[in-house]
Write an enzyme that holds these catalytic residues in place. Sequence first.
Site, PDB file in Angstrom:
ATOM      1  N   ALA A 180       1.054  -1.323  -0.086  1.00 41.71           N
ATOM      2  CA  ALA A 180       0.065  -0.111  -0.162  1.00 41.71           C
ATOM      3  C   ALA A 180       0.999   1.241  -0.015  1.00 41.71           C
ATOM      4  O   ALA A 180       0.460   2.286  -0.528  1.00 41.71           O
ATOM      5  CB  ALA A 180      -1.198  -0.021   1.145  1.00 41.71           C
ATOM      6  N   THR A 181       2.006   1.164   0.628  1.00 44.30           N
ATOM      7  CA  THR A 181       2.873   2.442   0.753  1.00 44.30           C
ATOM      8  C   THR A 181       3.130   2.816  -0.759  1.00 44.30           C
ATOM      9  O   THR A 181       3.127   4.081  -1.400  1.00 44.30           O
ATOM     10  CB  THR A 181       3.938   1.910   1.427  1.00 44.30           C
ATOM     11  OG1 THR A 181       4.054   1.724   2.655  1.00 44.30           O
ATOM     12  CG2 THR A 181       5.119   3.299   1.331  1.00 44.30           C
ATOM     13  N   ASN A 217      -6.062   3.188  10.431  1.00 39.90           N
ATOM     14  CA  ASN A 217      -5.363   2.093  10.944  1.00 39.90           C
ATOM     15  C   ASN A 217      -5.065   2.219  12.335  1.00 39.90           C
ATOM     16  O   ASN A 217      -5.157   1.310  12.953  1.00 39.90           O
ATOM     17  CB  ASN A 217      -4.050   2.068  10.274  1.00 39.90           C
ATOM     18  CG  ASN A 217      -3.243   3.305  10.348  1.00 39.90           C
ATOM     19  OD1 ASN A 217      -3.865   4.385   9.694  1.00 39.90           O
ATOM     20  ND2 ASN A 217      -2.174   3.255  10.839  1.00 39.90           N
ATOM     21  N   HIS A 247      -0.761  -7.874   3.066  1.00 33.64           N
ATOM     22  CA  HIS A 247      -0.419  -8.521   4.441  1.00 33.64           C
ATOM     23  C   HIS A 247      -1.394  -8.227   5.561  1.00 33.64           C
ATOM     24  O   HIS A 247      -1.088  -8.554   6.890  1.00 33.64           O
ATOM     25  CB  HIS A 247       1.095  -8.224   4.808  1.00 33.64           C
ATOM     26  CG  HIS A 247       1.498  -6.723   5.081  1.00 33.64           C
ATOM     27  ND1 HIS A 247       1.424  -6.356   6.428  1.00 33.64           N
ATOM     28  CD2 HIS A 247       1.317  -5.691   4.479  1.00 33.64           C
ATOM     29  CE1 HIS A 247       1.619  -4.989   6.594  1.00 33.64           C
ATOM     30  NE2 HIS A 247       1.476  -4.631   5.207  1.00 33.64           N
ATOM     31  N   SER A 272      -3.391  -3.736   0.097  1.00 39.66           N
ATOM     32  CA  SER A 272      -2.150  -4.501   0.593  1.00 39.66           C
ATOM     33  C   SER A 272      -2.674  -5.821   1.180  1.00 39.66           C
ATOM     34  O   SER A 272      -3.724  -6.010   1.587  1.00 39.66           O
ATOM     35  CB  SER A 272      -1.471  -3.573   1.676  1.00 39.66           C
ATOM     36  OG  SER A 272      -0.207  -4.496   2.125  1.00 39.66           O
ATOM     37  N   GLN A 331      -6.743  -0.880   5.252  1.00 42.17           N
ATOM     38  CA  GLN A 331      -7.587  -1.278   6.522  1.00 42.17           C
ATOM     39  C   GLN A 331      -8.887  -1.627   6.316  1.00 42.17           C
ATOM     40  O   GLN A 331      -9.675  -2.117   7.324  1.00 42.17           O
ATOM     41  CB  GLN A 331      -7.423  -0.328   7.790  1.00 42.17           C
ATOM     42  CG  GLN A 331      -5.784  -0.003   8.121  1.00 42.17           C
ATOM     43  CD  GLN A 331      -5.268  -1.115   8.791  1.00 42.17           C
ATOM     44  OE1 GLN A 331      -5.845  -2.166   9.152  1.00 42.17           O
ATOM     45  NE2 GLN A 331      -3.908  -1.431   9.145  1.00 42.17           N
ATOM     46  N   CYS A 365       6.572   7.222  23.389  1.00 43.93           N
ATOM     47  CA  CYS A 365       7.771   6.570  23.392  1.00 43.93           C
ATOM     48  C   CYS A 365       7.805   5.275  22.523  1.00 43.93           C
ATOM     49  O   CYS A 365       8.990   4.439  22.767  1.00 43.93           O
ATOM     50  CB  CYS A 365       7.735   6.006  24.984  1.00 43.93           C
ATOM     51  SG  CYS A 365       7.925   7.311  26.186  1.00 43.93           S
ATOM     52  N   THR A 382       9.481  -6.967 -12.623  1.00 47.29           N
ATOM     53  CA  THR A 382       8.902  -8.638 -12.927  1.00 47.29           C
ATOM     54  C   THR A 382       7.899  -8.904 -11.667  1.00 47.29           C
ATOM     55  O   THR A 382       8.306  -8.661 -10.587  1.00 47.29           O
ATOM     56  CB  THR A 382      10.082  -9.553 -12.728  1.00 47.29           C
ATOM     57  OG1 THR A 382      11.116  -9.412 -14.035  1.00 47.29           O
ATOM     58  CG2 THR A 382       9.419 -10.991 -12.583  1.00 47.29           C
TER      59      THR A 382
HETATM   60  C1  PLP Z   1      -3.864   2.679   6.205  1.00 49.55           C
HETATM   61  C2  PLP Z   1      -2.580   2.110   5.722  1.00 49.55           C
HETATM   62  N1  PLP Z   1      -2.009   2.663   4.594  1.00 49.55           N
HETATM   63  C3  PLP Z   1      -0.760   2.095   4.041  1.00 49.55           C
HETATM   64  C4  PLP Z   1      -0.078   1.157   4.970  1.00 49.55           C
HETATM   65  C5  PLP Z   1       1.064   0.714   4.416  1.00 49.55           C
HETATM   66  O1  PLP Z   1       0.806  -0.531   3.767  1.00 49.55           O
HETATM   67  P1  PLP Z   1       2.135  -1.827   3.343  1.00 49.55           P
HETATM   68  O2  PLP Z   1       2.841  -2.133   4.413  1.00 49.55           O
HETATM   69  O3  PLP Z   1       1.590  -2.590   2.429  1.00 49.55           O
HETATM   70  O4  PLP Z   1       3.094  -0.696   2.412  1.00 49.55           O
HETATM   71  C6  PLP Z   1      -0.780   0.602   5.948  1.00 49.55           C
HETATM   72  C7  PLP Z   1      -0.093  -0.405   6.887  1.00 49.55           C
HETATM   73  O5  PLP Z   1       0.667  -0.135   7.446  1.00 49.55           O
HETATM   74  C8  PLP Z   1      -1.849   1.207   6.710  1.00 49.55           C
HETATM   75  O6  PLP Z   1      -2.451   0.892   7.517  1.00 49.55           O
END
Ligand code: PLP
Lengths: 133, 433
Positions: free
Chosen positions: B102-103, B182, B232, B230, B210, B357, B271
């Site tokens: 997702a990033t 998230n 995972h 995403s 999410q 922290c 790829t």
């Molecule tokens: C709302 C949201 N966007 C983006 C990400 C990033 O996803 P990824 O770990 O697949 O890059 C996350 C997870 O950390 C997320 O919760």
Amino acid sequence: MQYGDKLNDHFNNPRNVGSMDKSAQDVGTGIVGAPECGDVMKLQIQVAPDGTIVDAKFKTFGCGSAIAASSLATEWIKGRSVEQASEIKNTDIANELALPPVKVHCSVLAEDAVRAAIADWKSKNLAANKTEN
Amino acid sequence: MKPAWPLDPKSSECNCAKCDGEKPAGASAPSGMIYMDYNATTPLDRRVLDTMMPYLTDDFGNAASRSHAFGWKAQAAVDQARDEVAKLINAQGKDIVFTSGATESDNLAIKGVAEMYRSKGNHIITCPAEHKAVIDPCKRLATEGFDITWVAPDANGVVQPEAVAAAITDKTVLISIMAVNNETGVINPIAEIGRLAKQRGVIFHTDATQALGKIPLDVEAMGVDLMSLSAHKIYGPKGVGALYVRRSGPRVRLVCQMDGGGHERGLRSGTLNVPGIAGFGAACRIAGDEMTEATERIARLRDRLEEGVMAGLDKVQRNGHPTLRVCGTSNLSFAYVEGESLMMKLANVAVSSGSACTSASLEPSHVLKAMGVGDDLAHSSIRFSLGRFTTEAEVEYVIEQTIKSVRELRQLSPLYEMAQEGVDLSKVAWKGH
Ligand SMILES: Cc1ncc(COP(=O)(O)O)c(C=O)c1O
């Protein structure tokens, strides 16, 4: 965060938790930090007429290293003279607990708390001396 | 020397995935640890692993190899996964661009639109409670001449469509608002924002990382032009994601952020991660099939967790809208107790905290801050996130441990002591540092 054994020990078995009577003449109280910053330490000392710290107590709102640092500080200053205690160094606390760099400020706070408690005791007793004389 | 290929089918069969057939689908927690951090990541579902395994071993072809059966097999797996991912958001396979997560999808969507439509305008609307994967690309664009309007959510963490509408100008090229947060699990009114984006002719991106598999998603009904996903977070593998890119009504064009062999409609060269993509497809299929049952079950567990914890403790604040929330997330602030210390006490429970922290930046949660939660309560926040493999017994244990730990830490807290003595903590002149 993963910490070392000494820190975990102080966190899991904090020494000298508690409170003393703030208004007692022989008690010095230091409160440092702020809730918005995520840590507040209250450290208290009870000082004998000869200037020996006979007891020390703390309560801390903060992360694991803040709690451990204040626990360690009370352990170190107990039985020492006020002069010796005022020489306590944050770096010694940080080394003893193996604080990671981002947590060094917790040891600074503990040092500040000790100094604040001593300052409070001094101000009380200097003032008392004045009225007595 | 043994050839690296073909692998002995027996040896691949007797590795961890299949040989302990006793276990239910899904990985079990590491010994003695309870996992309540499903919003951070999820274990791979064993059914997903089974789908992936051939593409890691015998069927290892490159999906771009058009000249032989190895390639065709890989291509077929990718095509199937494309359809499975698309189905879960009511899109078509052709609309899906596979990425590394997702990033990357967020970066491609935001920077891709910004660069493509630069001549049309330089204004982007987003929200300060977004994931860093949205915030940071927007901040970068701000250094490159873009104007960013940060529309704050309300106190419940919900972004108000009217506030988004009010921010639109004739220079606005993109609205990016996440479907589900998230940290809090709060669900935004995506369909309404999509509708007004459409009315004003602005491209609408939503980070649905999410939301996927937790609430029904429909890019048509929601008027979404770009959607980040995403694998995972839904029991698929790490390092795989997708960007839905609308192809008609309107056709959304992007400047690709990765130049190379022109894979994925030229939008993402490289790829393809065939096993990962096959796993993502399987994860989407399972999530879709089981959504109704799973969300009900998980919501019941989450509600029990909150009820149990609150019955045993006073001064617990729930962060985020009470009902506009996905099933598994509970973000609670335990007044007078700092989050990291609470996580240390909960030694065998994996959760996360909005406390400074726990972050490298030493700033408390930007999400809670955006909602107007005070820094003190942000430092005291814990996010419990439950999922597919959470059990009732785990929830009961976590309730018990949380109550015990908070009580212990409150006995250690000067703030709790002061509050008990009737001191108004907001009026104290703190000596900050
Ligand atoms: C709302 C949201 N966007 C983006 C990400 C990033 O996803 P990824 O770990 O697949 O890059 C996350 C997870 O950390 C997320 O919760």
